[in-house]
Design a protein around this motif. Structure first.
Motif, PDB file in Angstrom:
ATOM      1  N   GLY A 168      -6.010  34.679   4.772  1.00 15.03           N
ATOM      2  CA  GLY A 168      -4.762  35.547   4.630  1.00 15.03           C
ATOM      3  C   GLY A 168      -3.792  35.150   5.496  1.00 15.03           C
ATOM      4  O   GLY A 168      -2.465  35.024   5.162  1.00 15.03           O
ATOM      5  N   GLU A 169      -4.041  34.927   6.952  1.00 11.67           N
ATOM      6  CA  GLU A 169      -3.122  34.557   7.944  1.00 11.67           C
ATOM      7  C   GLU A 169      -2.335  33.294   7.499  1.00 11.67           C
ATOM      8  O   GLU A 169      -1.259  32.998   7.972  1.00 11.67           O
ATOM      9  N   LEU A 170      -3.158  32.205   7.234  1.00 12.09           N
ATOM     10  CA  LEU A 170      -2.827  31.006   6.745  1.00 12.09           C
ATOM     11  C   LEU A 170      -1.856  30.793   5.756  1.00 12.09           C
ATOM     12  O   LEU A 170      -0.845  30.197   5.731  1.00 12.09           O
ATOM     13  N   ILE A 171      -2.282  31.784   4.568  1.00 10.55           N
ATOM     14  CA  ILE A 171      -1.348  31.923   3.356  1.00 10.55           C
ATOM     15  C   ILE A 171      -0.009  32.376   4.022  1.00 10.55           C
ATOM     16  O   ILE A 171       1.144  32.108   3.397  1.00 10.55           O
ATOM     17  N   ALA A 172       0.037  33.565   4.864  1.00  9.63           N
ATOM     18  CA  ALA A 172       1.107  33.964   5.249  1.00  9.63           C
ATOM     19  C   ALA A 172       2.112  33.041   6.060  1.00  9.63           C
ATOM     20  O   ALA A 172       3.271  33.231   5.949  1.00  9.63           O
ATOM     21  N   PHE A 173       1.381  32.397   7.077  1.00  8.38           N
ATOM     22  CA  PHE A 173       2.119  31.324   7.738  1.00  8.38           C
ATOM     23  C   PHE A 173       2.857  30.184   6.936  1.00  8.38           C
ATOM     24  O   PHE A 173       3.842  29.873   7.012  1.00  8.38           O
ATOM     25  N   PHE A 174       1.954  29.884   5.874  1.00  8.95           N
ATOM     26  CA  PHE A 174       2.888  28.833   4.908  1.00  8.95           C
ATOM     27  C   PHE A 174       4.292  29.376   4.350  1.00  8.95           C
ATOM     28  O   PHE A 174       5.012  29.002   4.107  1.00  8.95           O
ATOM     29  N   ASP A 175       3.893  30.699   3.844  1.00  5.72           N
ATOM     30  CA  ASP A 175       5.375  31.342   3.503  1.00  5.72           C
ATOM     31  C   ASP A 175       6.342  31.589   4.620  1.00  5.72           C
ATOM     32  O   ASP A 175       7.513  31.195   4.349  1.00  5.72           O
ATOM     33  N   ARG A 176       5.767  32.103   5.699  1.00  4.18           N
ATOM     34  CA  ARG A 176       6.862  32.188   6.861  1.00  4.18           C
ATOM     35  C   ARG A 176       7.384  30.837   7.096  1.00  4.18           C
ATOM     36  O   ARG A 176       8.712  30.736   7.612  1.00  4.18           O
ATOM     37  N   ALA A 177       6.650  29.510   7.414  1.00  2.00           N
ATOM     38  CA  ALA A 177       7.317  28.338   7.587  1.00  2.00           C
ATOM     39  C   ALA A 177       8.054  27.599   6.542  1.00  2.00           C
ATOM     40  O   ALA A 177       8.470  26.589   6.430  1.00  2.00           O
ATOM     41  N   ASP A 178       8.127  28.367   5.452  1.00  2.00           N
ATOM     42  CA  ASP A 178       8.790  27.996   4.094  1.00  2.00           C
ATOM     43  C   ASP A 178       8.176  26.765   3.580  1.00  2.00           C
ATOM     44  O   ASP A 178       8.988  25.604   3.106  1.00  2.00           O
ATOM     45  N   TRP A 179       6.917  26.403   3.625  1.00  2.00           N
ATOM     46  CA  TRP A 179       6.271  25.408   3.177  1.00  2.00           C
ATOM     47  C   TRP A 179       5.889  25.530   1.643  1.00  2.00           C
ATOM     48  O   TRP A 179       5.603  24.902   0.828  1.00  2.00           O
ATOM     49  N   GLY A 180       5.930  26.879   1.210  1.00  2.00           N
ATOM     50  CA  GLY A 180       5.731  27.139  -0.043  1.00  2.00           C
ATOM     51  C   GLY A 180       4.716  28.413  -0.197  1.00  2.00           C
ATOM     52  O   GLY A 180       4.237  28.792   0.756  1.00  2.00           O
ATOM     53  N   ASN A 181       4.336  28.828  -1.383  1.00  2.00           N
ATOM     54  CA  ASN A 181       3.055  29.666  -1.785  1.00  2.00           C
ATOM     55  C   ASN A 181       1.813  29.068  -1.744  1.00  2.00           C
ATOM     56  O   ASN A 181       1.703  28.345  -2.701  1.00  2.00           O
ATOM     57  N   LEU A 182       0.984  29.607  -0.893  1.00  2.00           N
ATOM     58  CA  LEU A 182      -0.373  28.847  -0.762  1.00  2.00           C
ATOM     59  C   LEU A 182      -1.163  29.841  -1.408  1.00  2.00           C
ATOM     60  O   LEU A 182      -1.147  30.939  -1.172  1.00  2.00           O
ATOM     61  N   SER A 183      -1.929  29.689  -2.304  1.00  2.00           N
ATOM     62  CA  SER A 183      -2.923  30.291  -2.795  1.00  2.00           C
ATOM     63  C   SER A 183      -4.378  29.640  -3.086  1.00  2.00           C
ATOM     64  O   SER A 183      -4.495  28.515  -3.035  1.00  2.00           O
ATOM     65  N   ILE A 184      -5.686  30.507  -2.942  1.00  2.00           N
ATOM     66  CA  ILE A 184      -7.006  29.907  -3.135  1.00  2.00           C
ATOM     67  C   ILE A 184      -7.214  29.941  -4.580  1.00  2.00           C
ATOM     68  O   ILE A 184      -7.084  30.830  -5.169  1.00  2.00           O
ATOM     69  N   LEU A 185      -7.604  28.897  -5.089  1.00  2.00           N
ATOM     70  CA  LEU A 185      -7.843  28.296  -6.382  1.00  2.00           C
ATOM     71  C   LEU A 185      -9.636  28.562  -6.567  1.00  2.00           C
ATOM     72  O   LEU A 185     -10.098  29.143  -7.478  1.00  2.00           O
ATOM     73  N   LYS A 186     -10.281  27.925  -5.597  1.00  2.00           N
ATOM     74  CA  LYS A 186     -11.707  27.951  -5.810  1.00  2.00           C
ATOM     75  C   LYS A 186     -12.231  27.946  -4.242  1.00  2.00           C
ATOM     76  O   LYS A 186     -11.718  27.252  -3.364  1.00  2.00           O
ATOM     77  N   GLN A 187     -13.536  28.405  -3.897  1.00  2.00           N
ATOM     78  CA  GLN A 187     -14.152  28.596  -2.731  1.00  2.00           C
ATOM     79  C   GLN A 187     -15.737  28.526  -2.853  1.00  2.00           C
ATOM     80  O   GLN A 187     -16.296  29.165  -3.778  1.00  2.00           O
ATOM     81  N   LYS A 188     -16.138  27.352  -2.232  1.00  2.00           N
ATOM     82  CA  LYS A 188     -17.678  27.217  -2.277  1.00  2.00           C
ATOM     83  C   LYS A 188     -18.180  27.445  -0.856  1.00  2.00           C
ATOM     84  O   LYS A 188     -17.351  27.581   0.009  1.00  2.00           O
ATOM     85  N   ASN A 189     -19.348  26.940  -0.643  1.00  2.00           N
ATOM     86  CA  ASN A 189     -20.173  26.909   0.375  1.00  2.00           C
ATOM     87  C   ASN A 189     -19.521  26.167   1.699  1.00  2.00           C
ATOM     88  O   ASN A 189     -19.322  26.733   2.815  1.00  2.00           O
ATOM     89  N   ASP A 190     -19.108  25.019   1.471  1.00  2.00           N
ATOM     90  CA  ASP A 190     -18.557  24.052   2.326  1.00  2.00           C
ATOM     91  C   ASP A 190     -17.107  23.348   1.946  1.00  2.00           C
ATOM     92  O   ASP A 190     -16.832  22.234   2.383  1.00  2.00           O
ATOM     93  N   GLU A 191     -16.378  24.081   0.973  1.00  2.00           N
ATOM     94  CA  GLU A 191     -15.213  23.633   0.654  1.00  2.00           C
ATOM     95  C   GLU A 191     -14.345  24.909   0.085  1.00  2.00           C
ATOM     96  O   GLU A 191     -14.700  25.806  -0.280  1.00  2.00           O
ATOM     97  N   ILE A 192     -12.909  24.503   0.109  1.00  2.00           N
ATOM     98  CA  ILE A 192     -11.902  25.298  -0.445  1.00  2.00           C
ATOM     99  C   ILE A 192     -10.885  24.449  -0.991  1.00  2.00           C
ATOM    100  O   ILE A 192     -10.393  23.477  -0.480  1.00  2.00           O
ATOM    101  N   LEU A 193     -10.461  25.180  -2.129  1.00  2.00           N
ATOM    102  CA  LEU A 193      -9.251  24.480  -2.768  1.00  2.00           C
ATOM    103  C   LEU A 193      -8.044  25.344  -2.934  1.00  2.00           C
ATOM    104  O   LEU A 193      -8.310  26.437  -3.471  1.00  2.00           O
ATOM    105  N   PHE A 194      -6.956  24.914  -2.276  1.00  2.00           N
ATOM    106  CA  PHE A 194      -5.709  25.671  -2.412  1.00  2.00           C
ATOM    107  C   PHE A 194      -4.751  25.080  -3.125  1.00  2.00           C
ATOM    108  O   PHE A 194      -4.834  23.916  -3.509  1.00  2.00           O
ATOM    109  N   GLU A 195      -3.754  25.987  -3.494  1.00  2.00           N
ATOM    110  CA  GLU A 195      -2.762  25.376  -4.444  1.00  2.00           C
ATOM    111  C   GLU A 195      -1.404  25.585  -3.643  1.00  2.00           C
ATOM    112  O   GLU A 195      -1.334  26.816  -3.112  1.00  2.00           O
TER     113      GLU A 195
END
Length: 151
Positions: free
Chosen positions: A55-82
């Motif tokens: 959640g803090e990572l997502i908020a940082f992307f917004d604050r840095a004006d890098w874009g809207n970061l969202s989680i698409l999928k999460q597994k045991n040892d991986e995560i996919l953001f958009e």
């Protein structure tokens, strides 16, 4: 629109300076090594601005004006953001941007959160969004690079 909501509405003029430096000047200065250097610069930035959870990572992307970061999928040892939104669209509209800074930043943040070595790759999808895929190695515990150098 409330004052808070209005803070994050960007116009092309707002993003011009960012695009100019990020997508034109930096690649010219760094040349063929631009992607690699930006990835490691992202990791360094992450250590300077640690996030304690996704959640803090997502908020940082917004604050840095890098874009809207969202989680698409999460597994045991991986995560996919958009990564999407006006800053991403603006960069695509005016250049062929790279997102290795963002990928490196996300990789180091997830490494610090999960406490495993993590790497990231990004791809542009057909919706003019960026997908950042992160995988961590459950056999490789995370250790800050500065700690390794002192051993």
């Amino acid at each position: 629109m409330s004052e808070n909501e209005n803070e994050h509405v960007h116009t092309p003029r707002d993003l011009f300076g960012y695009r100019l430096i990020r997508d034109e000047l930096i690649p010219d200065l760094l040349g063929n090594h631009s992607k690699d250097i930006l990835y490691w610069a992202g990791k360094k930035l992450a250590r300077n601005y640690p996030c304690h959870n996704e959640g803090e990572l997502i908020a940082f992307f917004d604050r840095a004006d890098w874009g809207n970061l969202s989680i698409l999928k999460q597994k045991n040892d991986e995560i996919l953001f958009e990564l999407s939104g006006q800053p991403v669209l603006e960069r695509f509209n005016h250049h062929d941007p790279v997102f290795t800074l963002e990928a490196g930043f996300a990789a180091e943040q997830i490494a610090m959160i999960k406490q495993y070595q993590t790497e990231a790759v990004y791809t542009r999808n057909k919706k003019n969004c960026v997908q950042i895929e992160l995988k961590w190695d459950l056999k490789e515990p995370y250790d800050l690079p500065s700690r390794k150098a002192k051993k």
